[in-house]
Write an enzyme that holds these catalytic residues in place. Structure first.
Site, PDB file in Angstrom:
ATOM      1  N   ARG A 304       0.858  -1.194   0.000  1.00 54.47           N
ATOM      2  CA  ARG A 304       0.000   0.000   0.000  1.00 54.47           C
ATOM      3  C   ARG A 304       0.896   1.246   0.000  1.00 54.47           C
ATOM      4  O   ARG A 304       1.229   1.789   1.051  1.00 54.47           O
ATOM      5  CB  ARG A 304      -0.894  -0.002   1.253  1.00 54.47           C
ATOM      6  CG  ARG A 304      -1.991  -1.062   1.250  1.00 54.47           C
ATOM      7  CD  ARG A 304      -2.880  -0.915   2.478  1.00 54.47           C
ATOM      8  NE  ARG A 304      -4.147  -1.596   2.346  1.00 54.47           N
ATOM      9  CZ  ARG A 304      -4.400  -2.827   2.814  1.00 54.47           C
ATOM     10  NH1 ARG A 304      -3.472  -3.504   3.438  1.00 54.47           N
ATOM     11  NH2 ARG A 304      -5.601  -3.359   2.650  1.00 54.47           N
ATOM     12  N   ARG A 341       1.095  -1.190  -5.351  1.00 60.55           N
ATOM     13  CA  ARG A 341      -0.145  -0.520  -5.740  1.00 60.55           C
ATOM     14  C   ARG A 341       0.111   0.977  -5.797  1.00 60.55           C
ATOM     15  O   ARG A 341       0.709   1.541  -4.879  1.00 60.55           O
ATOM     16  CB  ARG A 341      -1.246  -0.812  -4.724  1.00 60.55           C
ATOM     17  CG  ARG A 341      -2.545  -0.136  -5.097  1.00 60.55           C
ATOM     18  CD  ARG A 341      -3.660  -0.544  -4.190  1.00 60.55           C
ATOM     19  NE  ARG A 341      -3.548   0.078  -2.876  1.00 60.55           N
ATOM     20  CZ  ARG A 341      -4.412  -0.143  -1.898  1.00 60.55           C
ATOM     21  NH1 ARG A 341      -5.413  -0.973  -2.076  1.00 60.55           N
ATOM     22  NH2 ARG A 341      -4.273   0.448  -0.745  1.00 60.55           N
ATOM     23  N   GLU A 444     -12.437  -3.772  -7.006  1.00 56.59           N
ATOM     24  CA  GLU A 444     -12.967  -3.438  -5.688  1.00 56.59           C
ATOM     25  C   GLU A 444     -14.184  -2.519  -5.762  1.00 56.59           C
ATOM     26  O   GLU A 444     -14.696  -2.070  -4.751  1.00 56.59           O
ATOM     27  CB  GLU A 444     -11.874  -2.828  -4.795  1.00 56.59           C
ATOM     28  CG  GLU A 444     -11.083  -1.706  -5.432  1.00 56.59           C
ATOM     29  CD  GLU A 444      -9.953  -1.209  -4.530  1.00 56.59           C
ATOM     30  OE1 GLU A 444      -9.896  -1.568  -3.340  1.00 56.59           O
ATOM     31  OE2 GLU A 444      -9.126  -0.427  -5.026  1.00 56.59           O
ATOM     32  N   ASN A 467     -12.298  -5.536   0.746  1.00 47.78           N
ATOM     33  CA  ASN A 467     -12.685  -4.511   1.733  1.00 47.78           C
ATOM     34  C   ASN A 467     -13.574  -3.459   1.080  1.00 47.78           C
ATOM     35  O   ASN A 467     -14.621  -3.088   1.600  1.00 47.78           O
ATOM     36  CB  ASN A 467     -11.452  -3.820   2.319  1.00 47.78           C
ATOM     37  CG  ASN A 467     -10.452  -4.811   2.864  1.00 47.78           C
ATOM     38  OD1 ASN A 467     -10.837  -5.909   3.226  1.00 47.78           O
ATOM     39  ND2 ASN A 467      -9.193  -4.438   2.903  1.00 47.78           N
ATOM     40  N   ARG A 478     -16.996   1.438   5.259  1.00 49.70           N
ATOM     41  CA  ARG A 478     -16.196   0.465   6.020  1.00 49.70           C
ATOM     42  C   ARG A 478     -15.594   1.038   7.291  1.00 49.70           C
ATOM     43  O   ARG A 478     -15.135   0.291   8.155  1.00 49.70           O
ATOM     44  CB  ARG A 478     -15.091  -0.113   5.119  1.00 49.70           C
ATOM     45  CG  ARG A 478     -14.133   0.925   4.601  1.00 49.70           C
ATOM     46  CD  ARG A 478     -13.293   0.372   3.472  1.00 49.70           C
ATOM     47  NE  ARG A 478     -12.019  -0.130   3.916  1.00 49.70           N
ATOM     48  CZ  ARG A 478     -10.994  -0.397   3.099  1.00 49.70           C
ATOM     49  NH1 ARG A 478     -11.130  -0.228   1.795  1.00 49.70           N
ATOM     50  NH2 ARG A 478      -9.864  -0.841   3.569  1.00 49.70           N
ATOM     51  N   CYS A 515      -6.733  -9.650  -2.165  1.00 54.19           N
ATOM     52  CA  CYS A 515      -5.821  -8.987  -1.232  1.00 54.19           C
ATOM     53  C   CYS A 515      -6.583  -8.225  -0.147  1.00 54.19           C
ATOM     54  O   CYS A 515      -5.987  -7.568   0.683  1.00 54.19           O
ATOM     55  CB  CYS A 515      -4.852  -8.064  -1.969  1.00 54.19           C
ATOM     56  SG  CYS A 515      -5.673  -6.713  -2.817  1.00 54.19           S
TER      57      CYS A 515
HETATM   58  C1  PEP Z   1      -9.407  -3.625  -0.435  1.00 51.37           C
HETATM   59  O1  PEP Z   1     -10.155  -2.687  -0.667  1.00 51.37           O
HETATM   60  O2  PEP Z   1      -9.797  -4.791  -0.186  1.00 51.37           O
HETATM   61  C2  PEP Z   1      -7.943  -3.423  -0.425  1.00 51.37           C
HETATM   62  C3  PEP Z   1      -7.112  -4.433  -0.333  1.00 51.37           C
HETATM   63  O3  PEP Z   1      -7.473  -2.141  -0.472  1.00 51.37           O
HETATM   64  P1  PEP Z   1      -7.572  -1.154   0.772  1.00 51.37           P
HETATM   65  O4  PEP Z   1      -7.958  -1.971   1.982  1.00 51.37           O
HETATM   66  O5  PEP Z   1      -6.244  -0.524   0.951  1.00 51.37           O
HETATM   67  O6  PEP Z   1      -8.625  -0.200   0.362  1.00 51.37           O
HETATM   68 MG    MG Z   2      -9.372  -0.877  -1.488  1.00 53.29          MG
END
Ligand code: PEP
Ligand code: MG
Length: 590
Positions: A304, A341, A444, A467, A478, A515
């Site tokens: 990240r 990323r 995502e 996520n 979230r 991921c």
């Molecule tokens: C996700 O969204 O699942 C992800 C891996 O990226 P982040 O948690 O950094 O948004």
């Molecule tokens: Mg994400």
């Protein structure tokens, strides 16, 4: 909400969210006087600043302003602030900044309890005065550098003092990253969600934590004994001796379990039917690469990079600085693939230290739907190309894969590919080396999942960010504890999208991994295997538990049960029934 596994037991240190970034460290006995002097110096500097301010007030300034400065000067000289702050340094060996904010916390509570409105409002004045002192301390040239700080000094170095846990209303992801070097063994916040980035960083550091505890920072008092059960999402304040003993026992059990799992480190992750499963690591900082290798990860599935952009007082990391960071990871991983990323700034990861509430209320109403990730990168083309060049240059030192977050539109892909071509051209022109880099998309956003067949031709691989996929599919923020009970990874719509993406990528022969946090949650391992997933990326601390499940799984049996789970009204229950029985059978068969 449980965030990060394990049990922490310690005394509560309450820190206002805006002061979580204040340095918290212990000073050795021979530095106590020095630290008191720093505090006095800060006080005198602020007093001088305020006196000058008062003296230079223009004639037309309202009389209240001068009176207010009087109040500030009075507070500054008050023994309740100075004497007690000194005591924190002498008794607890806190550094000056920590001592000041600890005393502010005590006084703020006293102000809160005052009946008189006027007096109660003086809390804000006290906070301003202390903030001024903290600012002076921060620019103090004698500020303890990392070398001076004696980071190894733990509470127990001071005559059997107790471990400490941090209690705050909120901790920003940028502050969370500092936690590793801090004196705290766990933390509790009032707000937050299980997959908020604060929680994710805590998990990656393996720090027991509970978020969304609503009233914790109001109800817990400084120095209260607190048990944090990061597995169950429970906080126990002032536990009875028998409860304490139970949790100490659990702590020991956890350690034994970890040591046991650790033995799987070098075992290849292969299912009973011979399917080789790739277990990759999610990392936030270059320093995390060592932990990834140690955990037995066979590469980095998600770096990240946005964490390089935080805690920087306004400037952004330039191309060379980024290149050094990426190269450090690539070299540390010794030839294993590293998926970098591009920056995912925005939503609950602001560039500066804004808390979620500040971000939401003072800046953008709905940051998760705003200028985030690839949208931000494309809106800052110079910055974006700088990052792309840095990543490309790192690929001269090992296997690098480039991952684009939050892709939702075809034109974003086209612009990204153009930017990449331009970055390569610029490197060619400058005679700089770079290697082949695979290009991948994070899936995502539901739109991306549903457009997979259109997107796939442009990418070498995809990585499912569960996520955000959950957040955007269910329209549940979230990071918002008020709706966290609706943040449901088991929702049939979410599972349906994930299954489709895995199948779609497999059918096209493109590699696909997950991921998001689901990849590191053992409750989903069999289900994801059943969907055809062969690559999982997670926090290093979770690799061993997932591997354990993989070693016991038979993908042929699992695949046979998939449909039942996907059509069930309650997939969680269906999954428990379908997969536990198949795993159970296999274990017996052994
Ligand atoms: C996700 O969204 O699942 C992800 C891996 O990226 P982040 O948690 O950094 O948004
Ligand atoms: Mg994400």
């Amino acid at each position: 909400m449980p965030v990060s596994r394990g049990v922490a037991i310690g005394r509560a240190v309450l820190v206002a969210s805006s002061r979580v970034d204040v340095a918290h460290y212990f000073v050795s006995a021979d530095r106590v006087e020095f630290e008191i002097d720093r505090m006095r110096h800060a006080r005198d500097t602020v007093a001088a600043e305020l006196t000058t301010l008062q003296r230079d007030l223009p004639d037309e300034a309202p009389a209240e302003l001068s009176a207010l400065l009087d109040v500030h000067l009075m507070l500054l000289r008050d023994e309740a602030l100075n004497g007690a702050t000194k005591q924190w340094i002498v008794d607890r060996h806190y550094n000056a900044e920590w001592a000041l904010s600890a005393q502010l916390e005590v006084l703020a509570r006293q102000f809160d309890e005052m009946e008189d409105d006027y007096l109660r409002e003086r809390k804000a004045d006290l906070e301003q005065v202390v903030e001024r002192m903290l600012r002076v301390l921060a620019r103090d040239p004698a500020e303890a550098t990392a070398a001076n700080r004696a980071p190894a000094l733990a509470a127990r170095d001071f005559g059997g003092d107790d471990p400490l846990v941090l209690v705050a209303n909120d901790v920003a992801p940028a502050d969370m990253i500092q936690f590793k070097r801090s004196v705290f063994t766990g933390f509790i916040t009032d707000v937050g969600g299980r997959t908020s980035h604060t929680a994710i960083v805590a998990r990656s550091m393996d720090i027991p934590a509970v978020v969304g505890a609503r009233e914790a920072s109001r109800l817990i008092r400084p120095d209260d004994w607190v048990v944090i059960d990061g597995d169950a999402g429970v906080v126990i304040v002032d536990p009875s001796p028998i409860v304490l003993e139970e949790y100490r026992f659990r702590q020991r059990q956890n350690e034994l379990e970890r040591a046991r799992l650790n033995r799987l480190r070098h075992t290849p992750s292969v299912t009973l039917d011979g399917q080789s499963i790739e277990l990759l690591a999610n990392i936030e900082q270059p320093e995390d690469a060592g932990g990834a290798l140690q955990a037995g990860a066979v590469g980095v599935g998600l770096f990240r990079s946005e964490f390089l952009f935080m805690n920087r007082d306004g400037d952004l990391p330039g191309e060379d600085e980024q290149f050094e960071a990426y190269r450090a990871v690539v070299q540390a991983m010794r030839g294993l693939p590293v998926t970098i990323r591009t920056v995912d700034i925005g939503a609950d990861k602001p560039l500066d230290r804004m808390s979620i509430q500040e971000l939401r209320h003072e800046h953008v109403l709905n940051p998760s739907l705003g200028l985030r990730a690839i949208r931000w990168s494309l809106s800052e083309p110079g910055m974006f190309r700088q990052q792309l060049r840095a990543i490309l240059r790192a690929s001269a030192f090992g296997k690098v894969r480039l991952l684009i977050p939050m892709v939702a539109h075809l034109h974003e892909i086209k612009l990204t590919i153009e930017a990449l071509a331009r970055a390569r051209q610029q490197l060619d022109d400058a005679g700089r080396a770079y290697g082949p880099v695979e290009l991948g998309a994070m899936i995502e956003v539901p739109a991306a999942a549903l457009s997979l067949s259109r997107f796939l031709p442009h990418f070498d691989f995809v990585s499912i960010g569960t996520n955000d996929l959950i957040q955007y599919t269910l329209a549940i923020d979230r990071a918002d504890d008020a709706v966290s009970h609706l943040y449901d990874p088991w929702h049939p719509a979410v599972l349906g999208l994930i299954a489709e993406v895995i199948k779609g990528a497999n059918d096209e022969g493109k590699s696909v991994s997950v991921c998001g946090e689901m990849a590191g949650d053992p409750a989903f391992t069999e289900l994801l295997l059943a969907m055809g997933l062969r690559s999982f990326s997670m926090h290093p601390a979770q690799v061993a538990s997932i591997k354990q499940r993989i070693l016991r799984a038979d993908t042929r049996r699992l695949a046979g049960a998939l449909q039942k789970v996907l059509v069930a009204d309650d997939p969680q229950q269906a999954s428990a029934q379908a997969f536990t029985s198949s795993a159970g059978h296999v274990v017996e068969g052994r």
